[in-house]
Structure formats: structure tokens, C-alpha cells
Design an enzyme around this catalytic site. Structure first.
Site, PDB file in Angstrom:
ATOM      1  N   HIS A 244      40.796  36.920  36.637  1.00 27.79           N
ATOM      2  CA  HIS A 244      39.697  35.946  36.737  1.00 27.79           C
ATOM      3  C   HIS A 244      38.426  36.393  36.015  1.00 27.79           C
ATOM      4  CE1 HIS A 244      38.755  38.740  39.982  1.00 27.79           C
ATOM      5  NE2 HIS A 244      37.525  38.269  39.996  1.00 27.79           N
ATOM      6  N   ASP A 245      38.167  37.705  35.980  1.00 29.46           N
ATOM      7  CA  ASP A 245      36.925  38.202  35.364  1.00 29.46           C
ATOM      8  C   ASP A 245      37.166  38.985  34.086  1.00 29.46           C
ATOM      9  OD1 ASP A 245      34.967  37.106  36.942  1.00 29.46           O
ATOM     10  OD2 ASP A 245      34.802  38.821  38.292  1.00 29.46           O
ATOM     11  N   LYS A 248      34.480  39.607  31.354  1.00 36.70           N
ATOM     12  CA  LYS A 248      33.384  40.586  31.425  1.00 36.70           C
ATOM     13  C   LYS A 248      33.470  41.626  30.312  1.00 36.70           C
ATOM     14  CE  LYS A 248      32.247  40.304  36.344  1.00 36.70           C
ATOM     15  NZ  LYS A 248      32.180  41.035  37.640  1.00 36.70           N
ATOM     16  N   HIS A 295      33.606  17.054  28.167  1.00 37.13           N
ATOM     17  CA  HIS A 295      34.005  16.343  29.390  1.00 37.13           C
ATOM     18  C   HIS A 295      34.844  17.276  30.255  1.00 37.13           C
ATOM     19  CE1 HIS A 295      35.703  13.351  32.112  1.00 37.13           C
ATOM     20  NE2 HIS A 295      34.703  12.577  31.749  1.00 37.13           N
ATOM     21  N   HIS A 321      36.771  29.503  38.413  1.00 36.30           N
ATOM     22  CA  HIS A 321      36.527  30.157  39.702  1.00 36.30           C
ATOM     23  C   HIS A 321      35.051  30.260  40.062  1.00 36.30           C
ATOM     24  CE1 HIS A 321      35.906  33.637  37.063  1.00 36.30           C
ATOM     25  NE2 HIS A 321      35.359  34.291  38.084  1.00 36.30           N
ATOM     26  N   HIS A 322      34.144  29.904  39.137  1.00 35.94           N
ATOM     27  CA  HIS A 322      32.717  29.849  39.466  1.00 35.94           C
ATOM     28  C   HIS A 322      32.212  28.418  39.602  1.00 35.94           C
ATOM     29  CE1 HIS A 322      31.573  34.030  39.600  1.00 35.94           C
ATOM     30  NE2 HIS A 322      32.187  34.276  38.450  1.00 35.94           N
ATOM     31  N   ASP A 350      36.950  35.775  45.549  1.00 32.10           N
ATOM     32  CA  ASP A 350      36.052  36.548  44.697  1.00 32.10           C
ATOM     33  C   ASP A 350      34.690  36.736  45.356  1.00 32.10           C
ATOM     34  OD1 ASP A 350      35.244  37.872  42.326  1.00 32.10           O
ATOM     35  OD2 ASP A 350      34.324  36.025  41.582  1.00 32.10           O
TER      36      ASP A 350
END
Length: 410
Positions: A244-245, A248, A295, A321-322, A350
Site C-alpha cells: 500500500h505504501d 514512499k 474522473h 487507501h487514503h 493502516d
């Protein structure tokens, strides 16, 4: 004398050739080979209601070196004996009291563990319908009574040659299946290791233990179990959640390690890790990226440009996820059910891990404080159903948290 026909003769020739090819015997004949291989090992079962017929057939076979026999004059016990003794070949009379040879054939072919045992029918009947029915029931060959010893040997040897070949194929298939299973397990482990290494690459500068990605993957799995996910999808979600990250990787150390609050420009750059992660996992063309940002629904296009199920799902999670249930999240600002369920699951996992772990800008919060903050976000930040699933399984969540506890969080 035995009754034969051209089809049977052709079958004999085919079997002889097959034995030669499969056994690599050069100029040796298939019957000679089968005699050598099976004389001491092949178990021959003879079923006939007349003992004299059994003794005659047995004597013919003993002259050729066969020694392993199982016989019965009681046809009602035949199936039980076949089931327990597993003969290599069955020599079967047709007209018998209690249960006929045809009935025995029918019962054998109905049982998975008996259907591959070959049977040669020994019969005095000239009725073509009987022969046809026996063939339909799986009889391998016919011999007319009184049995001719030479023909008996040829039929038995040919049938045993086919049986040996079938056994060889079965053994080979079993070994191949085991090798495929082992290789598949090796590939799965390699894939999992590669995914975890990629996931840790994104977290290493921010979390040098790599426990964050492990915990988020495990938490996501627990939530998914409570939500009724199919068992086959749980491993996929756990692996994808660890990525997911990964974006970074593209965030400067100065921002990742900043002990204080990020200014707006820095925060915008930090938020870009979602887009960076999506591009790392599943690169899009410039045109696709423009359409994606124009969109929210176009965001689902990211699911279609890779053949890997794990990376497809990881791409969705990295990009969503954010996002927040009320639409105030990033990078697309989508809301409610427009946010992929996997993104909503990882959002809860998270945030809990971020709250309960030490970061450069904060200490780890107490478990009570973490739960308080999560509950405050119910229906605004988080999907209420997902958060409730997390809370119902919190004992498991806490066990994972303790198992992978970071040193600074103790």
C-alpha cells in the site's frame, strides 16, 4: 479352440507394439517381456463356479511361470476379494449362480478403485449380445471354453502389458503432480518474498523493521475474514495490502523523517506517494493518467493493465487507501462505495498501525487512544461496516500487534 476376430488380432498387435515402445526392449517380444516381468509378481484372480475350470486355467498359467493366484468358486465373494486383494488381472466366468460375471463387471466399473483392473471373460457362450454387454462393461478380452493354453497366455500377457503401462502412467502422473505441487509452492514463496521485498523498500527509510507492512497485511486479512471474504482471496489481499505504501520510495527523506508537522507543500508531496505507488506497481501512460485524474470512476482502469492478480489488487489499494468515506481523502476525493472495498479495509488497518506505532513526528499512542480515534472516524473517515468488522476481531488484531511490536513502540 478359441474364437478370435480381426479386431482382436489387431488389438494384440497394437499391444505388442505398445509394450515394445514403452519398455524399450529392442527386438524382444512384448509377451516375453511380460512373462519375465509378471511371472512372479502379477496377481491373477480366477472366478468360476466350477473348480475344475479354475484348476485347468491355473495349471496352464503355472507352466508359464505365474505363481501368484487368488481363486474362488463363490461369485458372491468376488467383489470383496477384488476390493481387498487388488489383483492385476481378473479371469472371469459369465454364467454363475448367485451373481453373474456381467454383474461383477458392472459393480467393478462403478467403483473408482476397481474400474481400472482388467478382466478377461472366459465363457462357453456364443451369444454376441453377451459379448457386447461385457465389452460395454469394460471387459478387456474374451476366451472361449475350453480354453486354448497358447491363446490364454497371449491374452493374459497382452492385457498385463497394458496394465503395466497404465500403472507406469499412473505412477508418472502422481510423481509429476508432486513435482508440480512442489514447484508451485516454490513459485508462490518466491512471489511472496518479492512482494515483501518491494513493500519493505517503500517502508525501509520510515520503518527499518518492515513490521508495518506485515502488520497492515495481517490486519487486513483479519478484517476481510470478518467481512466474509472467500478463503481463496485472503492470501491475495494480505499480500497486496503490504504494497500500500510502496510509493514512499519516491518521497524525500527530509519529509519522511521530519519530526514536526509538514507544511502544505510538504504534505502535498507526501500525498503523492499514492500516485507514485500506483505507477510503480502498474504504470499507466500519460494519457491514461490524465483521464484517471479527470474522473474518479476512471480510477478502476488501473485494474485492467496488468495480468498479475496481486499487482492488480495492490494497484487499487495503493491508489485508494487514503480515500475517506465522506470524500475528503486523497488522491481522487472519491467517497462511499466508490472507494474500492480493499482500499477501505486497508485504510482502517493502516491508520490503526500508524496510531499504535512510533513515527519520527510522534510516539506510539496507547491502544485505548487508538480505538477512540478510530471510532471518531466511523462514517466519516472509515466505512462503518469495515470499522465494525475490525472492532469485532480486535483480540486477533491486538495479538498481531504484539507479535510484531516495534522496539520503539514498547
Amino acid at each position: 479352440m478359441i474364437q478370435t476376430n480381426s479386431i482382436t488380432d489387431l488389438a494384440d498387435a497394437a499391444v505388442n507394439g505398445l509394450a515394445l515402445l514403452t519398455c524399450g526392449l529392442g527386438e524382444r517380444s512384448a509377451p516375453a517381456f511380460c512373462e519375465t516381468k509378471h511371472a512372479r509378481t502379477a496377481r491373477i484372480m480366477i472366478v468360476d463356479d466350477e473348480m475344475i475350470n479354475i484348476e485347468i486355467v491355473k495349471a496352464y498359467l503355472e507352466e508359464e511361470g505365474f505363481t501368484n493366484f487368488l481363486t474362488t468358486t463363490d461369485s458372491s465373494t468376488a467383489i470383496e476379494k477384488v476390493t481387498t486383494q487388488k489383483p492385476d488381472i481378473l479371469l472371469l466366468d459369465i454364467n454363475m449362480p448367485h451373481i453373474s460375471g456381467l454383474e461383477i463387471l458392472e459393480l467393478m466399473r462403478s467403483k473408482k478403485d476397481l474400474k481400472m483392473i482388467p478382466a478377461i471373460v472366459l465363457t462357453a457362450s456364443n451369444d454376441p449380445d453377451v459379448k457386447l454387454k461385457a465389452l460395454r462393461l469394460g471387459a478387456s478380452d474374451f476366451l472361449a471354453k475350453p480354453v486354448d493354453p497358447s491363446e490364454l497366455m497371449l491374452r493374459v500377457q497382452n492385457v498385463l502389458a497394458v496394465k503395466a503401462y497404465q500403472d507406469h502412467l499412473a505412477d508418472y502422473s502422481e510423481q509429476l503432480e508432486k513435482q508440480v505441487m512442489i514447484r508451485t509452492q516454490e513459485l508462490v514463496l518466491s512471489r511472496q518474498e518479492a512482494i515483501h521485498c518491494l513493500a519493505r523498500a517503500g517502508e525501509y527509510r520510515d520503518d527499518d523493521t518492515g513490521h508495518h507492512v506485515t502488520r497492515v497485511g495481517r490486519y487486513s486479512r483479519v478484517i476481510a475474514v470478518e467481512l466474509g471474504y472467500d478463503a481463496n482471496d485472503l492470501d491475495l489481499l494480505e499480500q497486496a495490502a503490504q504494497l500500500h505504501d510502496v510509493g514512499k520510495i519516491g518521497i524525500p527523506d527530509a519529509i519522511l523523517h521530519k519530526p514536526g508537522k509538514l507544511d502544505p507543500q510538504e504534505f502535498d508531496l507526501m500525498r503523492s506517494h499514492c500516485t507514485i505507488g500506483r505507477k510503480i506497481i502498474n504504470p499507466l501512460t500519460e494519457e491514461e493518467s490524465i483521464r484517471l485524474q479527470s474522473h474518479a470512476s476512471v480510477g478502476m482502469q488501473i485494474m485492467g493493465s496488468t495480468n498479475s492478480p496481486v499487482l492488480k489488487l495492490a494497484s487499487v489499494i495503493a491508489a485508494s487507501h487514503h480515500e475517506k468515506w465522506d470524500g475528503s481523502g486523497y488522491p481522487l476525493g472519491i467517497s462511499g462505495d466508490d472507494i474500492p472495498l480493499e482500499g477501505r479495509i486497508v485504510a482502517v488497518a493502516d491508520v490503526f498501525d500508524a496510531l499504535s506505532s512510533a513515527r519520527p513526528y510522534k510516539k506510539a499512542f496507547s491502544i485505548e487512544k487508538c480505538l477512540e480515534i478510530l471510532k471518531e472516524g466511523r462514517g466519516s473517515h472509515f466505512d462503518a461496516d469495515v470499522l465494525d468488522a475490525f472492532l469485532r476481531r480486535f483480540d486477533e488484531i491486538l495479538a498481531i500487534h504484539d507479535e510484531y511490536l516495534d522496539p520503539d513502540s514498547e
